[in-house]
Write an enzyme that holds these catalytic residues in place. Structure first.
Site, PDB file in Angstrom:
ATOM      1  N   ASN A  86      -1.736   5.274  -1.283  1.00 27.87           N
ATOM      2  CA  ASN A  86      -1.173   3.797  -0.715  1.00 27.87           C
ATOM      3  C   ASN A  86      -0.630   3.054  -1.617  1.00 27.87           C
ATOM      4  O   ASN A  86       0.130   2.237  -1.813  1.00 27.87           O
ATOM      5  CB  ASN A  86      -2.297   3.167  -0.094  1.00 27.87           C
ATOM      6  CG  ASN A  86      -2.040   1.532   0.101  1.00 27.87           C
ATOM      7  OD1 ASN A  86      -1.258   1.093   0.998  1.00 27.87           O
ATOM      8  ND2 ASN A  86      -2.830   0.819  -0.713  1.00 27.87           N
ATOM      9  N   SER A 137       7.656   3.348   3.783  1.00 27.28           N
ATOM     10  CA  SER A 137       8.092   2.097   4.039  1.00 27.28           C
ATOM     11  C   SER A 137       9.249   2.117   4.953  1.00 27.28           C
ATOM     12  O   SER A 137       9.871   3.296   5.198  1.00 27.28           O
ATOM     13  CB  SER A 137       8.766   1.307   2.789  1.00 27.28           C
ATOM     14  OG  SER A 137       9.544   0.368   3.227  1.00 27.28           O
ATOM     15  N   TYR A 150      13.357   1.053  -4.787  1.00 25.51           N
ATOM     16  CA  TYR A 150      12.013   1.147  -4.055  1.00 25.51           C
ATOM     17  C   TYR A 150      12.547   2.228  -2.763  1.00 25.51           C
ATOM     18  O   TYR A 150      11.733   2.893  -2.397  1.00 25.51           O
ATOM     19  CB  TYR A 150      11.696  -0.141  -3.773  1.00 25.51           C
ATOM     20  CG  TYR A 150      10.613  -0.486  -2.815  1.00 25.51           C
ATOM     21  CD1 TYR A 150       9.370  -0.034  -3.112  1.00 25.51           C
ATOM     22  CD2 TYR A 150      10.870  -0.781  -1.299  1.00 25.51           C
ATOM     23  CE1 TYR A 150       8.217  -0.362  -2.292  1.00 25.51           C
ATOM     24  CE2 TYR A 150       9.929  -0.762  -0.583  1.00 25.51           C
ATOM     25  CZ  TYR A 150       8.580  -0.674  -0.949  1.00 25.51           C
ATOM     26  OH  TYR A 150       7.245  -0.780   0.023  1.00 25.51           O
ATOM     27  N   LYS A 154      10.615   5.404  -1.756  1.00 27.70           N
ATOM     28  CA  LYS A 154      10.075   5.774  -0.328  1.00 27.70           C
ATOM     29  C   LYS A 154      10.842   6.542   0.471  1.00 27.70           C
ATOM     30  O   LYS A 154      10.113   7.523   0.979  1.00 27.70           O
ATOM     31  CB  LYS A 154      10.072   4.136   0.119  1.00 27.70           C
ATOM     32  CG  LYS A 154       9.422   3.249  -0.536  1.00 27.70           C
ATOM     33  CD  LYS A 154       7.608   3.731  -0.272  1.00 27.70           C
ATOM     34  CE  LYS A 154       6.652   2.530  -0.706  1.00 27.70           C
ATOM     35  NZ  LYS A 154       5.329   2.923  -0.735  1.00 27.70           N
ATOM     36  N   ILE A 183       4.358  -6.544   6.959  1.00 26.70           N
ATOM     37  CA  ILE A 183       2.820  -6.442   6.703  1.00 26.70           C
ATOM     38  C   ILE A 183       2.268  -7.641   5.907  1.00 26.70           C
ATOM     39  O   ILE A 183       2.893  -7.527   4.875  1.00 26.70           O
ATOM     40  CB  ILE A 183       2.184  -5.349   6.728  1.00 26.70           C
ATOM     41  CG1 ILE A 183       2.706  -4.131   7.542  1.00 26.70           C
ATOM     42  CG2 ILE A 183       0.991  -5.446   6.905  1.00 26.70           C
ATOM     43  CD1 ILE A 183       2.716  -4.165   8.806  1.00 26.70           C
TER      44      ILE A 183
END
Ligand code: NAD
Length: 267
Positions: A86, A137, A150, A154, A183
């Site tokens: 995670n 993601s 990023y 991902k 989130i």
């Protein structure tokens, strides 16, 4: 709460905050023994007290981190049934602002570290016919006009999850990923608090709100448990419907509806 994880030991990285913390708390509630890893000790201290919880303060990008984490889990619990990768960092720059050092950093934290820890845990997961859950993601499955390094990392997590599932499924080891949308966590709270973010992003999410870390954890523990015993290689979006719908924002939907009304009004 059913004790789905009684007798199971789980490694969770990035366990001191947000999604990792919620997953850890849920696993403990459902009977698991958890090795909670985070590079920041403060968050680990806020986890519930339990004789089934071991906390470990470590940066997962460190060279010897995989060996140390796996050894620690084996020393305390004897086996590894589940690995939850995670730990991750977002808020990345755009491509034209990304230096080589930026690129390496986002790949290192979000992809390389989970690749290396998965490899280290693999022999032990084979012994328990265990499973891996990777937190990816929606930026790894869909395009968004920002955060290039990023998204690249991902996207790698998504591809690696499917690859792992294909290669080690025959030995009874499963791998799945969750692709979170918006989130609300300590990692995102700053950006999400701005009015512009709320109006635009919530506006294109069918459920019209942010998700909570606890809602993410509900999906996570399903994949980690025997309830998902015939599920592998899957990428589940937990995003309020954002990645499965287009053009739901009011101005665009209204334009379509106006056009439809105009075309059908004379009929
Ligand atoms: N929150 C969201 O909207 C969202 C959306 C998509 C993906 N994600 C992914 O979910 C995961 C968790 O995000 P979050 O929102 O809970 O973030 P967060 O910042 O609240 O928590 C992340 C935790 O990971 C730890 N961490 C970061 N780098 C680490 C490292 N090198 N070694 C060890 N620990 C490290 C941090 O200290 C922190 O405790 C990340 O992989 C993130 O990319 C989150």
């Amino acid at each position: 709460m059913p004790q789905r994880f009684e007798g199971r030991s789980v490694i969770v990285t990035g366990a001191g905050s947000g999604i990792g913390k919620a997953i850890t708390e849920r696993l403990l509630t459902e009977g698991a023994a958890v090795l909670a890893v985070d590079k920041v000790p403060d968050g680990l201290r806020t986890l519930p007290t339990s004789d089934r919880l071991v906390t470990h303060n470590q940066d997962v990008t460190e060279e010897d981190a995989p060996r140390m984490i796996v050894d620690l889990c084996l020393r305390h619990f004897g086996k590894i049934h589940v690995l939850v990768n995670n730990a991750g960092v977002g808020a990345a720059p755009r491509l034209h602002d990304t230096s080589d050092a930026d690129f390496d950093r986002y790949i290192d934290i979000n992809l390389r570290s989970m690749f290396r820890l998965s490899r280290e845990a693999l022999p032990h997961l084979k012994r328990t016919r265990g499973n891996v859950l990777n937190i990816a993601s929606v930026m790894g499955t869909h395009g968004m006009a920002t955060q290039a390094p990023y998204a690249a990392a991902k996207g790698g997590v998504v591809a690696f999850t499917r690859q792992f599932a294909a290669e080690y499924g025959p030995e009874g080891v499963r791998a799945n990923a969750i692709a979170p949308g918006m989130i609300l966590t300590p990692g995102t709270a700053g950006r999400f608090a701005t009015g512009a973010y709320q109006a635009r992003l919530i506006g294109v999410t069918p459920l019209q709100r942010y998700g909570s870390a606890e809602e993410l954890a509900s999906a996570a523990v399903f994949f980690c448990s025997d309830d998902a015993s015939y599920v592998t290689g899957q990428i589940l979006a937990v995003d309020g419907g954002a990645s499965s719908s287009i053009f739901i924002s009011d101005p665009i939907a209204d334009l379509w509806a106006e056009k439809y009304d105009a075309e059908h009004s004379s009929a």
